[in-house]
Design a protein around this motif. Sequence first.
Motif, PDB file in Angstrom:
ATOM      1  N   VAL A 594       7.259   0.418   0.100  1.00 15.63           N
ATOM      2  CA  VAL A 594       5.810   0.253  -0.286  1.00 15.63           C
ATOM      3  C   VAL A 594       6.319   1.927  -0.768  1.00 15.63           C
ATOM      4  N   LEU A 598       5.782   3.520  -4.800  1.00 15.61           N
ATOM      5  CA  LEU A 598       4.949   3.810  -5.421  1.00 15.61           C
ATOM      6  C   LEU A 598       5.481   5.317  -5.629  1.00 15.61           C
ATOM      7  N   THR A 607      -2.665   9.072  -2.350  1.00 14.51           N
ATOM      8  CA  THR A 607      -2.150   7.349  -2.756  1.00 14.51           C
ATOM      9  C   THR A 607      -1.495   6.406  -1.648  1.00 14.51           C
ATOM     10  N   THR A 611      -2.032   3.908   1.005  1.00 16.88           N
ATOM     11  CA  THR A 611      -1.356   2.318   0.874  1.00 16.88           C
ATOM     12  C   THR A 611      -0.898   2.148   1.782  1.00 16.88           C
ATOM     13  N   LEU A 634       3.288  -5.460  -4.981  1.00 17.97           N
ATOM     14  CA  LEU A 634       2.131  -4.478  -5.364  1.00 17.97           C
ATOM     15  C   LEU A 634       1.900  -4.530  -7.524  1.00 17.97           C
ATOM     16  N   LEU A 640      -4.594  -0.278  -8.484  1.00 19.76           N
ATOM     17  CA  LEU A 640      -2.900  -0.324  -8.004  1.00 19.76           C
ATOM     18  C   LEU A 640      -3.839  -1.710  -6.730  1.00 19.76           C
ATOM     19  N   CYS A 642      -2.647  -4.205  -3.547  1.00 26.60           N
ATOM     20  CA  CYS A 642      -1.880  -4.665  -2.599  1.00 26.60           C
ATOM     21  C   CYS A 642      -2.251  -6.163  -2.781  1.00 26.60           C
ATOM     22  N   ALA A 674     -10.060   0.859   0.270  1.00 26.89           N
ATOM     23  CA  ALA A 674      -9.706   0.337  -0.998  1.00 26.89           C
ATOM     24  C   ALA A 674     -11.459   0.176  -1.485  1.00 26.89           C
ATOM     25  N   GLN A 692      -6.809   0.125  -5.678  1.00 28.23           N
ATOM     26  CA  GLN A 692      -7.888   1.245  -4.980  1.00 28.23           C
ATOM     27  C   GLN A 692      -7.760   1.732  -6.042  1.00 28.23           C
TER      28      GLN A 692
END
Length: 700
Positions: A594, A598, A607, A611, A634, A640, A642, A674, A692
């Motif tokens: 992740v 990201l 962020t 996450t 994702l 965003l 998940c 979130a 998010q």
Amino acid sequence: MSYADTPAGPGIPPVGLDDALLKVLFAQSAVGLLVLDPQLRLVRANSLIEGVGTEEYIGLRFTEAFRLDDPDGSEQLLKQVLAGEGPVRDHLVRGRLRHIPGDRIFLVSAYRLDGPDGPDGTALGLLSAVIDVTERERARARESALAAVRDAVGGSLDVAAICRAFIDALVPGFADLAVIEVVDEVLRGADPPVGPLPPDTPLRRAASGRCEAVERDEVIRDHPVGGTRRLPPRTPYALAVADLRARLVPLTAETPWLDADPDGSRALAETGAHTLIVVPLTLRGAVLGLLSLYRCGAAEPFDEEDVSLAGTAATRAALAIDNARRYEREHVIASTVQRRLLPQAERHQAAVETAHVLLPGRDSGCWFDTIALSGARTALVVGGVAGEGLQSAIAMGQLRTVIQALAGLDLEPEEVLARLKETADRLAQERAALPPSDYLQAEPLRAGCVYGVYDPFTRTCTVARAGHPAPLIVGPDGRAVPLDAPEGPGLFDTDGALFAPATVTLEEGSVLAFCSAELLADERAEERITRTLAHPGRSLQQLGDDIVYALPDDTRSAGAALLLARTGTVSEHRVATWDLAQDRTTPATARLLVRDRLQGWGLDEDTVDSTELIVSELVTNAVRYGTPPLRLRLLLDTTLTCEVHDGSTASPHLRHARTVDEGGRGLFIVSSLAAHWGARHGPDGKVLWTEQDLPHGGTQ
């Protein structure tokens, strides 16, 4: 002594009897009698018709003496009687007499006077009975005009239509020229002002009409329908709305008040108007407008009985206008409520382009919606509550609010409609429980809805419907895509049948049209809409407008909703998917994957950290309590997302751990980081997801 014993002998009339009979007949007759020679010239007349028996009339032709409107037709009829084709009885003619002003109406009968040779010989002339029936016909015309007003006014709730019908009922039978003006605010549903009407109150011309005899319609030309004016002071118009009394006004060049209204003075002079009746349109002391009636040219001037009729007719019109005003006000309120309850702007969706068209009309209960769901899916909704007015708009708002809440639970379309129907049943029960005096208690509720969910990853659209037409689908190549979606019961139906979904796989660029029932009312509607949608080069808004342009006129007045959606897919650069092992080291692996993804998308460090923690908790929960397969996805858009998928159907629930507890804080942490989170179920397991919010709406 008997007639047979007269000196002339038995059965022989006495000398001079014919002259005596003629003398008595002309002197005592209850009708006007005229004797015409073979050239239809007046020879003799009694005094029942004023002035006709004088020397100035003797020798004139019948049509000249009475100055008939149709002299040729009347003369031809009299010649037929002279020719022996039979008498004429009760023939109505219109004309004028020199000694009586205005038009007159006569009932004429004519009989042939045979000569010595009898019916086969030459006629000596005609005996004509003439009755002046002007007052009778005027009374009959007044009754007819009032009956026409009763028949024409009151059948509509549109002020313009009411006023137009009202004017048509009075012109030309009662007036040569008529104008009806309504207080401008009343046309928009506002309460009419209490009389006297305040000065400078704008009045809008709602309708006007004239007869063919008015050659130049200057009054109508100078003040067209739809235009407004303020009543000139010190005129009969202003006085009528001040003291709320009707007025009979002679119009001459010397009429003093015309100086205060030079435009009206010029127009009236050019139309030849000689009398005016001005009547305020009032109801319970409030002023709704003004009625002006004119007679022009050779027409008989208005009298007081005409004023009484105009007042009665104006009361009828005022009542109809007030009913329409009340309906208009309720319609405006209902339309405002409907607008406020519907989406106020187009909502961005991850993989679907949408556009809508809402047609205002009588139906204030139709609605549409686009709802973003987890996993880049989109819910597309169109529904409608049958009926007009505020109550339909309120019921629509209740159903729309419920369906939005149900959509957030990630239920399948058929489940959403099933639970929505449960709510509808409760609303119907509440209405049925109202007191009998409440008019709503007797009005049944009827509503329909279609609910579809588009998934861009599988390119499928799943649809369920409750008493509502299925959506129309056109592929990117312009061909219609069949969708066999079973129709379920309406939302307020007592039928307890289940809702069945239908799923169709779509190509990217397909167009879906969710239509309210009004748009599909005729048998060619589906063909017309699908043909319009088969233009891939046009925008959705243009396609929606084209569909509206092709609608029949009655559809546009009813009101309708149209929701268009063009399908797409999520860009592979904005999606990252990993299949993970069901192992205790998997959460650490997921955090590394992740963070790398990201950072590659350019997201800020806060962020990324949040996450990482969210993914760690979701994956840990799936490893500990779930079953394979385990998948992490994702999705980057304006938010965003998940998603963690596993094969277990057991749903986690949020716990509030105590201070001494060692676990139970995972979902609490997730819910804190979130903006939204939830779980959705499918045939192969469940998905835990979070959303998010991103600074500046995400990245490009």
